[in-house]
Write a protein that holds these residues in place. Structure first.
Motif, PDB file in Angstrom:
ATOM      1  N   PHE A   1       0.813  -1.229   0.000  1.00 30.08           N
ATOM      2  CA  PHE A   1       0.000   0.000   0.000  1.00 30.08           C
ATOM      3  C   PHE A   1       0.841   1.271   0.000  1.00 30.08           C
ATOM      4  O   PHE A   1       0.316   2.370  -0.019  1.00 30.08           O
ATOM      5  CB  PHE A   1      -0.911   0.014   1.235  1.00 30.08           C
ATOM      6  CG  PHE A   1      -1.974  -1.029   1.181  1.00 30.08           C
ATOM      7  CD1 PHE A   1      -3.225  -0.735   0.651  1.00 30.08           C
ATOM      8  CD2 PHE A   1      -1.721  -2.318   1.619  1.00 30.08           C
ATOM      9  CE1 PHE A   1      -4.205  -1.706   0.576  1.00 30.08           C
ATOM     10  CE2 PHE A   1      -2.698  -3.283   1.542  1.00 30.08           C
ATOM     11  CZ  PHE A   1      -3.947  -2.990   1.017  1.00 30.08           C
ATOM     12  N   GLY A   2       2.183   1.097   0.056  1.00 34.93           N
ATOM     13  CA  GLY A   2       3.019   2.300   0.055  1.00 34.93           C
ATOM     14  C   GLY A   2       3.943   2.381   1.250  1.00 34.93           C
ATOM     15  O   GLY A   2       4.475   3.459   1.534  1.00 34.93           O
ATOM     16  N   GLY A   3       4.112   1.286   1.980  1.00 39.87           N
ATOM     17  CA  GLY A   3       5.100   1.242   3.060  1.00 39.87           C
ATOM     18  C   GLY A   3       4.876   2.280   4.146  1.00 39.87           C
ATOM     19  O   GLY A   3       3.753   2.482   4.606  1.00 39.87           O
ATOM     20  N   ASP A   4       5.970   2.969   4.537  1.00 41.50           N
ATOM     21  CA  ASP A   4       5.890   3.945   5.633  1.00 41.50           C
ATOM     22  C   ASP A   4       4.878   5.055   5.361  1.00 41.50           C
ATOM     23  O   ASP A   4       4.225   5.554   6.270  1.00 41.50           O
ATOM     24  CB  ASP A   4       7.269   4.571   5.891  1.00 41.50           C
ATOM     25  CG  ASP A   4       8.106   3.688   6.822  1.00 41.50           C
ATOM     26  OD1 ASP A   4       7.539   2.717   7.356  1.00 41.50           O
ATOM     27  OD2 ASP A   4       9.310   3.975   7.009  1.00 41.50           O
ATOM     28  N   VAL A   5       4.764   5.454   4.078  1.00 41.15           N
ATOM     29  CA  VAL A   5       3.814   6.533   3.750  1.00 41.15           C
ATOM     30  C   VAL A   5       2.394   6.099   4.080  1.00 41.15           C
ATOM     31  O   VAL A   5       1.613   6.839   4.676  1.00 41.15           O
ATOM     32  CB  VAL A   5       3.904   6.920   2.254  1.00 41.15           C
ATOM     33  CG1 VAL A   5       3.015   8.109   1.964  1.00 41.15           C
ATOM     34  CG2 VAL A   5       5.344   7.225   1.873  1.00 41.15           C
ATOM     35  N   ALA A   6       2.086   4.841   3.714  1.00 42.52           N
ATOM     36  CA  ALA A   6       0.746   4.325   4.010  1.00 42.52           C
ATOM     37  C   ALA A   6       0.553   4.186   5.513  1.00 42.52           C
ATOM     38  O   ALA A   6      -0.511   4.513   6.058  1.00 42.52           O
ATOM     39  CB  ALA A   6       0.539   2.979   3.329  1.00 42.52           C
ATOM     40  N   ALA A   7       1.617   3.741   6.204  1.00 38.62           N
ATOM     41  CA  ALA A   7       1.513   3.579   7.660  1.00 38.62           C
ATOM     42  C   ALA A   7       1.297   4.926   8.332  1.00 38.62           C
ATOM     43  O   ALA A   7       0.727   5.010   9.417  1.00 38.62           O
ATOM     44  CB  ALA A   7       2.783   2.926   8.194  1.00 38.62           C
ATOM     45  N   TYR A   8       1.756   5.994   7.680  1.00 40.76           N
ATOM     46  CA  TYR A   8       1.593   7.341   8.258  1.00 40.76           C
ATOM     47  C   TYR A   8       0.154   7.847   8.099  1.00 40.76           C
ATOM     48  O   TYR A   8      -0.385   8.484   8.986  1.00 40.76           O
ATOM     49  CB  TYR A   8       2.576   8.299   7.578  1.00 40.76           C
ATOM     50  CG  TYR A   8       2.641   9.657   8.221  1.00 40.76           C
ATOM     51  CD1 TYR A   8       3.433   9.862   9.350  1.00 40.76           C
ATOM     52  CD2 TYR A   8       1.915  10.730   7.715  1.00 40.76           C
ATOM     53  CE1 TYR A   8       3.497  11.108   9.961  1.00 40.76           C
ATOM     54  CE2 TYR A   8       1.973  11.976   8.319  1.00 40.76           C
ATOM     55  CZ  TYR A   8       2.765  12.161   9.437  1.00 40.76           C
ATOM     56  OH  TYR A   8       2.820  13.395  10.044  1.00 40.76           O
TER      57      TYR A   8
END
Length: 1493
Positions: free
Chosen positions: A619-626
């Motif tokens: 889903f976009g790694g850290d960006v998605a987790a943010y």
């Protein structure tokens, strides 16, 4: 919430006509029914002479009120089976208030101690002074007891009176009317409220609710050392509430440990006054201090707890005028500067002596920087120094002694603790707090000698002891208390959520024992005294949701409990999140890498916004987790609003602090003991590979599916089995050990936004392709907003009605053409399908039913499925359903499947067609956002909502936050900001949108800078924080070409040391990498961020270019970036343009605060009253509207306490109504509260606050307080210059106001500067031919006339006349008025010329005619002020009134039939106040919105 409602929150004076359209007004009948259930125990209804409808609230009662709100009940988990008893105890709402009355600490109101509940539920007494004043330093809350006029008590005694006479059917029409869509809304509401809706058709429609209060009585209070005084009390109050009042009174505030006695009997704190035998009018209550009481008399002397509470209370009183807590953002204190500008003028509801005679002495000259055209934007004026802040020093030091705690042998002598005091006279003393009171001992700093000093004064109160040993203390303390009680209560009551200030003056750091103690304990308030130590947040949050909600008093109690726990939880979560990032909390998995660590503190679970274990890899790694936490929070917000019984969400707060995002959640009981795989019984833990379902969850979630428009659907799991879901797959269901059904991970509650989610092989609609969509975004979690989904469904509903109506009309026409029914096989798209006329029951065809009505009727009949409808009519509806994408073919019902296009989710073959339809629906919604919400993209299409609203100036954003709010209300996400700006640049009326363009650009720059700042800060360790932030700000805003960062010295000491440190640092970057940033690099990154994220190309390489190209102010950019990142800077003048030295030094960075996102629980009943009141006002029933809004105010106060944004809106509207109805002093009093509240809750320079200042200035002028009015207008202008600049349509209104007031005080030259500036701005934003510009010309002409410059006056009036003639025609009233004025000016000019000629000709012998120079009368100035502020008073004859009433009624009926089709009536639906209701008013007042003025 309907859009209208939200817009009402923003601009309550602009009463949206949509309020009338939504079905929410039908609720009235329900309230009446609810209320009628609550009668007295004997079944009688009490009526009294004082109605609770217009409470005249004095200071004390406001404080009591605030207190009551901060003391809401929280049912403790540890009561277990005793819960029922507690709920019984809660039946008397005050019981609950008092049970939780005040905390003693500075964080007092944040904590709801349970032991009191337990004591109260057992009928025990937690001890006399258990609740002294905490109010962070706003001791103010100490005295709060609930005023009966506003209290819940009044709601327990309710009587129904028929307030609307039957001959006003127009008022009633609004409450009826139920089309299919209405029912849909009604059903949604009913489900939300958890009980069925009352049938709108029932009689009782024309009843209104009136709340009646009991009459109070007066008692005499006799306290030691002062004269007895009288106190007004109510039978519903508790003894406890009298305690609170005494702890706030100037002369008794220093006592905390006392009891009240009547005829020698100690009164129980939790007894209601009406239950006390012998207590009546005139009874004498004695204040008896603890030391005189034997323990068996039901009261104990001081304990350690009481002594600490007493010391805290004294410290609070000493700090009561100190603003440092507000600057430091603690204890829910915030700033207010209104009193600086009114100089306390507005006391006594504005009934001040008229200053008419002193008019000449008013100094009207504004500071230089406020004048039109000034380029200076000073920052220091933002927070002027308040005279009261120069604190009266009472003591040098008051602190806990190092000899604490007392050794065992001293404990047995009654020593509780030791204090150390240095008086202003520099006397060092040690004080013992003992069970009997306070006395001096003989200890010094180095020698312990607990024996009493000689002479030994034993005083029950610390203040009395200090009075004896320090004359300065005695003098200053009493002066301080006098000042304290003179302040407006709204300046000292705590706000529900913390508001931070982005600037602060340099303050010296004073010694403070209580602050020091609080900082190093994890307690919030006084938790060590609660059984079980910390609060069980989850239990509290869920228990409050389970409270009963069958009738109004129950719902109020429940909503208030929910609100209170939420605000406490938010404060605790914020404090915990900061502790986590600052490294003060131990992780629960300390051996793992820092990014993966999780924390538990104070029963709250904290996790960081990083992609742990590749959970969001697809889903976009850290960006998605943010972004996931904010999406999840939106989901929680939505499910909470639907409020389905039996379905529970977690308390969730998202905190951004120092570049990190922390999610704080309450903990599901038992979740930490099991593996997640075992716990989840619904949904998927791996994004759709393994999926499970559960019948109970399906049943609960199905109740939410209609209001949230979520479709029930099947997906395949890893074994290819079909699993049914009614949410997205990520939504997990877990049954806690407490047996409750929790749902979590609600990040995909709303459908995906296909404009930012390219899917292979899927073709997007034309509209999207033209705009360059779909675009690859950084993450795949982009969702549509709930507002967009609602607007889209509304839009489709309109389409559905039109299609069905078209078919029925066509079929009717065909029926007339031939007697047989002809069928023509047209496709559903062109809406020409034919079917037979539906017949009415007696077989006759009703010709005058309009097509829309017919569709409505038909849809209802089909929905009720009674088989009477013939097949062809069914087909008409079915075709319309199919055409708009409804999931049902018998009625309009659009829902979305949130799993469509989710990576990893597979659908069974059987639902292939359904999935195809859903994909199309999502594409349509994405296209709708672009083609309707951001306005018409093809040149010919109608420019709708967003930009058109800005063009009409119905939406007037002033800064980034208000622009974001306006976009969000229309369902447009901020990632579309670049598109909105691009659209503006291509709009034909580009110049009229200049202000939106500027705000958009500065928002785009500061948001891009914030994204960079976030990662920049992650590489900075604590010791380098201020250096790093000042370096970033220099690169961002300073003209200095190469700022150099100053590294903290110890950073360069040794390599070894550095390695150790790095581990704690959550970023992996080298700790000093931030120091190498340059302005060129930062601006390059900002431009590329703007391009990548917002798809907008910025044309600037540094701050100076940005300011020049886009005409931005650096001070505005500084404000925006500080608010977005939580940075607090020193209040001083910054020179941004100095090329020789950087603008900021590390000393200028004072603090960094968290930016907190949380759920805002709503007061639903109060909100419906508010909406009904707005609707009444719009129909012209001002009096009824006023009563409803007063009622709403009472209910808001009950739920939120005294401080809240919605109360602010309520007060503003009330003030407006008071003003229109001629009650100027009441208007002034209400508006003063609105200004104070807006400053405290929204911020001192928030755009709303600026508007509140303008309204207050108008009411001050009407009350003849001219200099105050000018001061307020100057303040508003200064704030607007700081927040935006001069070039804003709202500035024209402000300058017109200033110009008119100056004209009134005969400052003609100054007046012209402002009026001519307003004229220039109006011409730019409204077009030179607009009526606003004509009015501006007229105002300028009047000033020139007063200056006897008739030529200029004529020139301006001619311009105005031309506009009126062209726009309104020659025979319009305005045109005629202007023409008359022109004639008059011409005569004056001719007369003047004659006189001049006479003087030239005859010299000193000239025979001079006296010329008339008119100084404007105050009445004429006020009239003009009313006109420009959109308040018109129209004189009406009886006949006009009748006609208007008939017209209103006719429109009302028309609206009924059109309501469901969603067609709004035009704004010209002007309402008129009833002549019958107000026979004394010579003219009816019609409130108009500013745009229609």
């Amino acid at each position: 919430m309907p859009e209208a409602a939200q817009c009402a929150g923003l601009y309550p004076d602009i009463i949206p006509s949509e309020v009338v359209r939504t079905g929410s007004l039908q609720k009235d009948t329900k309230y009446i029914q609810d209320l009628s259930e609550t009668k007295d125990k004997e079944g009688t209804v009490t009526v009294c002479d004082k109605s609770g409808l217009r409470p005249s609230v004095d200071t004390a009662s406001l404080l009591r009120q605030a207190e009551a709100s901060h003391a809401v009940t929280v049912l403790p988990a540890d009561l277990g089976a005793g819960l029922g008893g507690l709920v019984d105890h809660a039946q008397s709402p005050e019981a609950c208030q008092s049970c939780m009355k005040l905390e003693a600490s500075g964080l007092a109101h944040r904590s709801c101690r349970r032991e009191e509940h337990v004591a109260a539920a057992d009928g025990g007494d937690p001890g006399p002074g258990a609740h002294p004043a905490g109010q962070g330093h706003g001791e103010g809350r100490a005295a709060m007891r609930l005023d009966t006029a506003l209290g819940l008590a009044s709601l327990a005694r309710v009587v129904i009176l028929s307030a609307v006479a039957p001959e006003h059917p127009s008022g009633v029409a609004l409450m009826n009317g139920s089309g299919p869509h209405d029912n849909l809304k009604g059903e949604k509401e009913a489900k939300q409220n958890g009980h069925e809706e009352a049938d709108p058709g029932e009689d009782g429609n024309d009843q209104e609710v009136i709340v009646i209060q009991d009459t109070g009585f007066a008692v005499k209070i006799c306290a030691p050392g002062i004269e007895p005084f009288s106190l007004q009390v109510s039978p519903q109050e508790m003894v406890q509430e009298i305690h609170q009042v005494l702890m706030d009174r100037e002369d008794t505030c220093h006592r905390t440990c006392f009891s009240l006695q009547l005829d020698g009997n100690v009164l129980d704190n939790f007894a209601e006054l009406k239950t006390i035998e012998g207590l009546q009018e005139g009874s004498l209550l004695k204040v008896v201090e603890g030391k005189f009481l034997q323990t068996w008399e039901g009261m104990k002397p001081y304990t350690v707890r009481e002594a600490r509470i007493h010391v805290r209370h004294i410290r609070d009183l000493l700090k009561s005028l100190d603003p440092s807590d507000a600057f430091n953002g603690v204890d829910c204190n915030s700033l207010s500067f209104l009193s600086v500008f009114t100089e306390g003028d507005l006391g006594d509801s504005g009934k001040r002596k008229k200053k008419g005679t002193e008019m000449e002495q008013i100094d009207c000259t504004p500071p230089e920087h406020i004048l039109p055209g000034s380029k200076e934007r000073p920052l220091c004026a933002l927070q002027p120094q308040n005279r009261d802040w120069k604190p009266l020093q009472c003591l040098k030091v008051l602190t806990m002694s190092g000899w604490n705690p007392p050794p065992g042998n001293r404990k047995m002598h009654g020593d509780l603790m030791y204090l150390y005091v240095i008086t202003v006279e520099d006397r060092h003393v040690s004080i013992t707090a003992s069970t009997r009171g306070f006395y001096l001992n003989q200890s010094t700093a180095y020698n312990f000698n607990p024996k009493p000093a000689n002479p030994s004064f034993l005083s029950h109160s610390l203040v009395e002891l200090l009075n004896q040993i320090s004359p300065t203390f005695k003098k200053n303390f009493s002066a301080l208390q006098k000042k304290r009680v003179q302040r407006h209560p709204f300046e000292r009551i705590a706000t529900p959520f913390q508001v931070y200030s982005w600037t602060a003056p340099q303050a010296e750091h004073a010694m403070d024992c209580v602050r020091a103690e609080d900082a190093y304990t994890s307690r919030l308030g006084y938790e060590e005294h609660i059984p079980g130590q910390t609060r069980d947040w989850n239990e509290e949050l869920q228990t409050t949701r389970e409270l009963p909600r069958k009738n109004l008093p129950e719902r109020l109690l429940r909503e208030r409990a929910i609100f209170k726990v939420h605000s406490d939880f938010t404060a605790a979560a914020t404090r915990g999140a900061m502790a986590v990032i600052d490294g003060n909390v131990m992780a629960i998995n300390p051996s793992e890498e820092t990014k993966m660590q999780m924390f538990i503190w104070n029963n709250i679970f904290f996790s960081l916004g990083f992609d742990v274990r590749d959970h969001y890899k697809d889903f976009g790694g850290d960006v998605a987790a943010y972004v996931a936490p904010t999406n999840d929070l939106n989901g929680v917000r939505t499910y909470n609003a639907v409020d389905v019984e039996g379905l529970y969400t977690l308390g969730t707060v998202v905190v951004d602090y120092r570049g990190y995002r922390v999610t704080a959640q309450s903990i599901i009981p038992g979740i930490l003991e099991r593996e997640q795989e075992q716990s989840v019984i619904y949904g998927s833990i791996d994004f759709g590979k393994t999926v499970v379902s559960h019948p109970k969850y399906l049943e609960l979630l199905e109740k939410t599916s209609r209001p949230l428009k979520i479709q029930k659907h099947k997906v395949l799991n890893d074994k290819n089995e079909e699993v049914e879901l009614c949410s997205s797959v990520e939504c997990k269901g877990i049954i806690g050990n407490d047996g409750r059904h929790y749902i979590l991970d609600l990040l995909r509650t709303f459908p995906p936004d296909l404009n930012f989610l390219p899917v292979e092989g899927e073709e997007m609609p034309e509209e999207c392709k033209k705009m360059g969509f779909p675009k690859q975004h950084r993450h795949k979690l982009c969702c549509l907003r709930q507002e967009l989904v609602d607007a889209f469904v509304e839009h489709r509903y309109l389409l559905f009605m039109k299609l069905a109506a078209l078919q029925l009309m066509q079929q009717k026409a065909n029926k007339q053409e031939s007697s047989g029914a002809l069928e023509n096989g047209a496709s559903p798209e062109n809406g020409a399908i034919d079917s037979e006329r539906p017949e009415s029951e007696d077989g006759k065809i009703d010709d005058n039913v309009t097509g829309l009505d017919q569709v409505k009727e038909l849809a209802e009949t089909i929905a009720s499925d009674d088989g009477t409808v013939d097949p062809k009519s069914r087909e008409a509806i079915r075709n319309a359903c199919k055409a708009v994408g409804s999931i049902s073919d018998t009625s309009f019902d659009i829902r979305f499947n949130p799993d469509i296009f989710s990576p990893g989710v597979r659908f069974p073959e059987s639902s292939k067609e359904e999935v195809q339809d859903q994909k199309q629906l999502l594409k349509d919604a994405a296209a709708f956002l672009l083609s309707c919400q951001i306005p018409g993209l093809q040149p010919k299409s109608v420019p709708t909502l967003q930009v058109k609203d800005c063009l009409d100036h119905t939406v007037l954003p002033m800064d980034g936050a208000t622009l974001a709010e306006a976009m969000h209300q229309r369902g447009i996400n901020m990632r579309y900001l670049g598109k909105v700006i691009n659209f503006i640049t291509k709009t034909p009326g580009r110049a009229q949108l200049d202000h939106i363009f500027k705000i958009g650009i500065s928002e785009l720059i500061t948001r891009s800078a914030k994204h960079i700042f976030k990662t920049y800060l992650q590489g900075v360790e604590l010791s380098g924080l201020s250096a790093a932030i000042s370096h970033f700000l220099n690169c961002f805003l300073s003209s200095f070409p190469n700022p150099i960062a100053h590294l903290p010295a110890d950073e360069l000491v040794s390599k070894k040391k550095n390695k150790k440190r790095k581990n704690r640092n959550l970023g992996n970057a080298d700790n000093t990498a931030w120091a190498s940033m340059t302005p060129q690099e930062l601006w390059k990154n900002i431009c590329s961020e703007a391009k990548n994220y917002f798809d907008f190309s910025l044309e600037c390489e540094n701050a100076d270019q940005a300011a020049e190209v886009y005409n931005l102010q650096k001070i505005t950019l500084l404000r925006e970036i500080s608010l977005k990142t939580g940075v607090q800077i020193l209040l001083k003048e910054y020179n941004f343009d100095n090329r020789h030295k950087p603008t900021f030094t590390e000393e200028d960075i004072l603090n960094i605060f968290p930016v907190v996102k949380h759920v805002n629980p709503k007061a639903s009943d109060a909100f419906h009253f508010f909406q009904s009141g707005q609707a009444k006002v719009q129909q012209g029933f001002l009096k009824e509207g006023c009563e409803l809004i007063n009622e709403a105010l009472n209910l808001f106060n009950n739920v939120y306490g005294a401080m809240h944004v919605e109360i602010c809106a309520c007060l503003r509207l009330l003030a407006r109504l008071n003003y229109i109805m001629g009650d100027y002093s009441e208007a002034l009093s209400n508006q003063q509260k609105a200004v104070l509240m807006s400053e405290r809750v929204l911020g001192i320079e928030h755009p709303n606050t600026i508007q509140e200042y303008m309204h207050l200035a108008l009411y001050c002028f009407a009350n003849s307080q001219l200099s105050t009015a000018l001061n307020l207008l100057y303040r508003a202008r200064y704030l607007m210059l700081l927040v935006f600049g001069e070039d804003h349509p709202e500035m024209a209104l402000l300058d017109n106001n200033i110009g008119l007031v100056l004209h009134g005080v005969m400052e003609y030259d100054l007046s012209l500067r402002f009026l001519e500036n307003a004229l220039a701005i109006s011409s730019k934003y409204h077009g030179s031919k607009s009526l606003k510009v004509a009015l501006s010309h007229h105002l300028v002409a009047r000033v020139y006339e007063s200056k006897a410059e008739f030529r200029s006056a004529l020139q301006h009036e001619k311009e105005g006349y031309t506009i009126y003639k062209n726009q309104l025609g020659e025979h319009h009233e305005k045109t005629k008025e202007s023409s008359e004025y022109l004639k008059y000016l011409t005569q004056q000019a001719v007369a003047l010329q004659r006189t001049m000629n006479e003087i030239y000709k005859n010299g000193s012998n000239a025979n001079i005619m006296p010329l008339k120079f008119t100084a404007p009368s105050m009445a004429s100035v006020l009239e003009q002020l009313n006109i420009i502020n959109g308040i018109l008073f129209i004189p009406l004859s009886q006949k006009d009134l009748e006609n208007l009433k008939a017209e209103v009624q006719r429109r009302q009926q028309l609206q009924e039939s059109m309501k469901t089709a969603g067609e709004q009536l035009e704004a010209e639906d002007k309402a008129v106040e009833e002549k019958e209701a107000e026979p004394s008013m010579p003219s009816a007042a019609v409130p108009l919105t500013q745009s229609s003025a």
